[in-house]
Write a protein that holds these residues in place. Structure first.
Motif, PDB file in Angstrom:
ATOM      1  N   PRO A  30       0.816  -1.218   0.000  1.00  0.00           N
ATOM      2  CA  PRO A  30       0.000   0.000   0.000  1.00  0.00           C
ATOM      3  C   PRO A  30       0.853   1.273   0.000  1.00  0.00           C
ATOM      4  CG  PRO A  30      -0.834  -1.582   1.592  1.00  0.00           C
ATOM      5  CD  PRO A  30       0.480  -2.119   1.099  1.00  0.00           C
ATOM      6  N   ALA A  31       0.444   2.219  -0.819  1.00  0.00           N
ATOM      7  CA  ALA A  31       1.196   3.465  -0.963  1.00  0.00           C
ATOM      8  C   ALA A  31       1.248   4.269   0.329  1.00  0.00           C
ATOM      9  CB  ALA A  31       0.593   4.303  -2.083  1.00  0.00           C
ATOM     10  N   ASP A  32       0.241   4.100   1.190  1.00  0.00           N
ATOM     11  CA  ASP A  32       0.209   4.879   2.430  1.00  0.00           C
ATOM     12  C   ASP A  32       0.955   4.213   3.586  1.00  0.00           C
ATOM     13  OD1 ASP A  32      -1.585   2.801   2.740  1.00  0.00           O
ATOM     14  OD2 ASP A  32      -3.162   4.038   3.628  1.00  0.00           O
ATOM     15  N   ALA A  33       1.608   3.091   3.322  1.00  0.00           N
ATOM     16  CA  ALA A  33       2.410   2.401   4.349  1.00  0.00           C
ATOM     17  C   ALA A  33       3.868   2.404   3.900  1.00  0.00           C
ATOM     18  CB  ALA A  33       1.919   0.969   4.537  1.00  0.00           C
ATOM     19  N   ALA A  43       4.990  -7.579   9.060  1.00  0.00           N
ATOM     20  CA  ALA A  43       3.975  -8.128   9.965  1.00  0.00           C
ATOM     21  C   ALA A  43       3.297  -7.017  10.761  1.00  0.00           C
ATOM     22  CB  ALA A  43       4.616  -9.150  10.903  1.00  0.00           C
ATOM     23  N   ALA A  44       4.084  -6.071  11.237  1.00  0.00           N
ATOM     24  CA  ALA A  44       3.527  -4.965  12.024  1.00  0.00           C
ATOM     25  C   ALA A  44       2.564  -4.129  11.186  1.00  0.00           C
ATOM     26  CB  ALA A  44       4.645  -4.090  12.584  1.00  0.00           C
ATOM     27  N   ALA A  45       2.915  -3.867   9.937  1.00  0.00           N
ATOM     28  CA  ALA A  45       2.049  -3.067   9.065  1.00  0.00           C
ATOM     29  C   ALA A  45       0.752  -3.803   8.765  1.00  0.00           C
ATOM     30  CB  ALA A  45       2.782  -2.721   7.768  1.00  0.00           C
ATOM     31  N   ILE A  46       0.836  -5.091   8.493  1.00  0.00           N
ATOM     32  CA  ILE A  46      -0.365  -5.883   8.196  1.00  0.00           C
ATOM     33  C   ILE A  46      -1.270  -5.946   9.427  1.00  0.00           C
ATOM     34  CG2 ILE A  46      -1.213  -8.189   7.588  1.00  0.00           C
ATOM     35  CD1 ILE A  46       1.468  -8.453   5.912  1.00  0.00           C
ATOM     36  N   THR A  47      -0.671  -6.183  10.593  1.00  0.00           N
ATOM     37  CA  THR A  47      -1.433  -6.242  11.838  1.00  0.00           C
ATOM     38  C   THR A  47      -2.108  -4.905  12.123  1.00  0.00           C
ATOM     39  OG1 THR A  47      -0.026  -7.973  12.753  1.00  0.00           O
ATOM     40  CG2 THR A  47      -1.256  -6.637  14.327  1.00  0.00           C
ATOM     41  N   ALA A  48      -1.360  -3.811  11.981  1.00  0.00           N
ATOM     42  CA  ALA A  48      -1.907  -2.482  12.266  1.00  0.00           C
ATOM     43  C   ALA A  48      -3.070  -2.141  11.335  1.00  0.00           C
ATOM     44  CB  ALA A  48      -0.807  -1.424  12.156  1.00  0.00           C
ATOM     45  N   ALA A  49      -2.950  -2.516  10.068  1.00  0.00           N
ATOM     46  CA  ALA A  49      -3.971  -2.154   9.087  1.00  0.00           C
ATOM     47  C   ALA A  49      -5.208  -3.045   9.149  1.00  0.00           C
ATOM     48  CB  ALA A  49      -3.385  -2.203   7.677  1.00  0.00           C
ATOM     49  N   THR A  50      -5.038  -4.304   9.566  1.00  0.00           N
ATOM     50  CA  THR A  50      -6.159  -5.249   9.505  1.00  0.00           C
ATOM     51  C   THR A  50      -6.711  -5.640  10.868  1.00  0.00           C
ATOM     52  OG1 THR A  50      -4.751  -7.226   9.563  1.00  0.00           O
ATOM     53  CG2 THR A  50      -5.229  -6.259   7.379  1.00  0.00           C
ATOM     54  N   GLY A  51      -5.920  -5.433  11.921  1.00  0.00           N
ATOM     55  CA  GLY A  51      -6.343  -5.864  13.247  1.00  0.00           C
ATOM     56  C   GLY A  51      -6.116  -7.350  13.489  1.00  0.00           C
ATOM     57  N   GLU A  52      -5.644  -8.055  12.482  1.00  0.00           N
ATOM     58  CA  GLU A  52      -5.354  -9.482  12.615  1.00  0.00           C
ATOM     59  C   GLU A  52      -3.901  -9.634  13.029  1.00  0.00           C
ATOM     60  OE1 GLU A  52      -6.013 -13.179  13.095  1.00  0.00           O
ATOM     61  OE2 GLU A  52      -7.648 -12.063  12.159  1.00  0.00           O
ATOM     62  N   THR A  76      -7.157 -13.934   4.665  1.00  0.00           N
ATOM     63  CA  THR A  76      -8.119 -12.837   4.602  1.00  0.00           C
ATOM     64  C   THR A  76      -7.450 -11.512   4.967  1.00  0.00           C
ATOM     65  OG1 THR A  76      -9.921 -14.359   5.136  1.00  0.00           O
ATOM     66  CG2 THR A  76     -10.348 -12.013   5.465  1.00  0.00           C
ATOM     67  N   ALA A  77      -6.605 -11.536   5.989  1.00  0.00           N
ATOM     68  CA  ALA A  77      -5.881 -10.317   6.381  1.00  0.00           C
ATOM     69  C   ALA A  77      -4.946  -9.866   5.264  1.00  0.00           C
ATOM     70  CB  ALA A  77      -5.102 -10.560   7.668  1.00  0.00           C
ATOM     71  N   LEU A  78      -4.242 -10.802   4.642  1.00  0.00           N
ATOM     72  CA  LEU A  78      -3.347 -10.445   3.535  1.00  0.00           C
ATOM     73  C   LEU A  78      -4.146  -9.855   2.368  1.00  0.00           C
ATOM     74  CD1 LEU A  78      -0.900 -13.494   3.508  1.00  0.00           C
ATOM     75  CD2 LEU A  78      -0.405 -11.167   4.271  1.00  0.00           C
ATOM     76  N   ALA A  79      -5.262 -10.490   2.040  1.00  0.00           N
ATOM     77  CA  ALA A  79      -6.094 -10.000   0.936  1.00  0.00           C
ATOM     78  C   ALA A  79      -6.587  -8.584   1.229  1.00  0.00           C
ATOM     79  CB  ALA A  79      -7.269 -10.946   0.708  1.00  0.00           C
ATOM     80  N   ARG A  80      -7.021  -8.354   2.450  1.00  0.00           N
ATOM     81  CA  ARG A  80      -7.515  -7.024   2.835  1.00  0.00           C
ATOM     82  C   ARG A  80      -6.381  -6.001   2.781  1.00  0.00           C
ATOM     83  NH1 ARG A  80      -9.551  -6.754   8.588  1.00  0.00           N
ATOM     84  NH2 ARG A  80      -9.485  -8.939   8.092  1.00  0.00           N
ATOM     85  N   PHE A  81      -5.222  -6.355   3.321  1.00  0.00           N
ATOM     86  CA  PHE A  81      -4.094  -5.421   3.373  1.00  0.00           C
ATOM     87  C   PHE A  81      -3.629  -5.023   1.968  1.00  0.00           C
ATOM     88  CE2 PHE A  81       0.482  -4.491   3.588  1.00  0.00           C
ATOM     89  CZ  PHE A  81       0.464  -3.421   4.467  1.00  0.00           C
TER      90      PHE A  81
END
Length: 151
Positions: A30-33, A43-52, A76-81
């Motif tokens: 994502p351009a905003d990360a 992992a931290a970015a994915i967790t922060a953005a998805t809550g997973e 699902t978290a990866l797809a959302r992120f």
């Protein structure tokens, strides 16, 4: 693990999960990360953005092929992120279209950030079919050589 990495050809529907995850990290971050330098940052970015809660170990296992059957919530978290359909991760009948769409999105990003010059694409489109085919083969060979060198 940088967005400066050359855009590689999108994985095919039969590609490994590791290849698909790696392609997403290199091409669809994502351009905003901020681009991650480590699996911990990813992992931290994915967790922060998805809550997973995604661990750096999980990211490492996915990227290296040591985990090829993750939980649905992880996919699902990866797809959302990454903003991709969940179907991207499996060999579905729509996988080819999903991958083509993602390749176009990655190409648009490269145009927007100046990595690929628009005039080059316009010139490519105007080439005769036989010359375009030759250029296609040269680009694919160069991409394969770069992957071998980087991998």
């Amino acid at each position: 693990m940088s967005q400066d990495t050359a855009t590689s050809q999108a994985p095919t529907p039969s590609a490994s999960l590791a290849d698909k995850v790696e392609w997403l990290i290199n091409n669809m971050w994502p351009a905003d990360a901020p681009p991650p330098k480590t699996n911990i940052e990813a992992a931290a970015a994915i967790t922060a953005a998805t809550g997973e809660d995604i661990s750096s170990t999980t990211v490492w296992k996915l990227r290296t092929g040591r985990q090829d059957n993750p939980q649905l919530r992880t996919l699902t978290a990866l797809a959302r992120f990454f903003g991709v359909p969940l179907g991207y991760f499996g060999p579905t009948t729509e996988s080819r279209q999903i991958e083509n769409d993602l390749t176009l999105q990655a190409l648009r990003r490269k145009l927007d950030d100046g990595t690929i010059r628009p005039e080059v694409l316009r010139a490519f489109i105007d080439l005769p079919t036989d010359i375009r085919w030759l250029v296609d083969e040269m680009v694919i060979s160069a991409a394969n050589a770069a992957q071998t060198r980087l991998g």
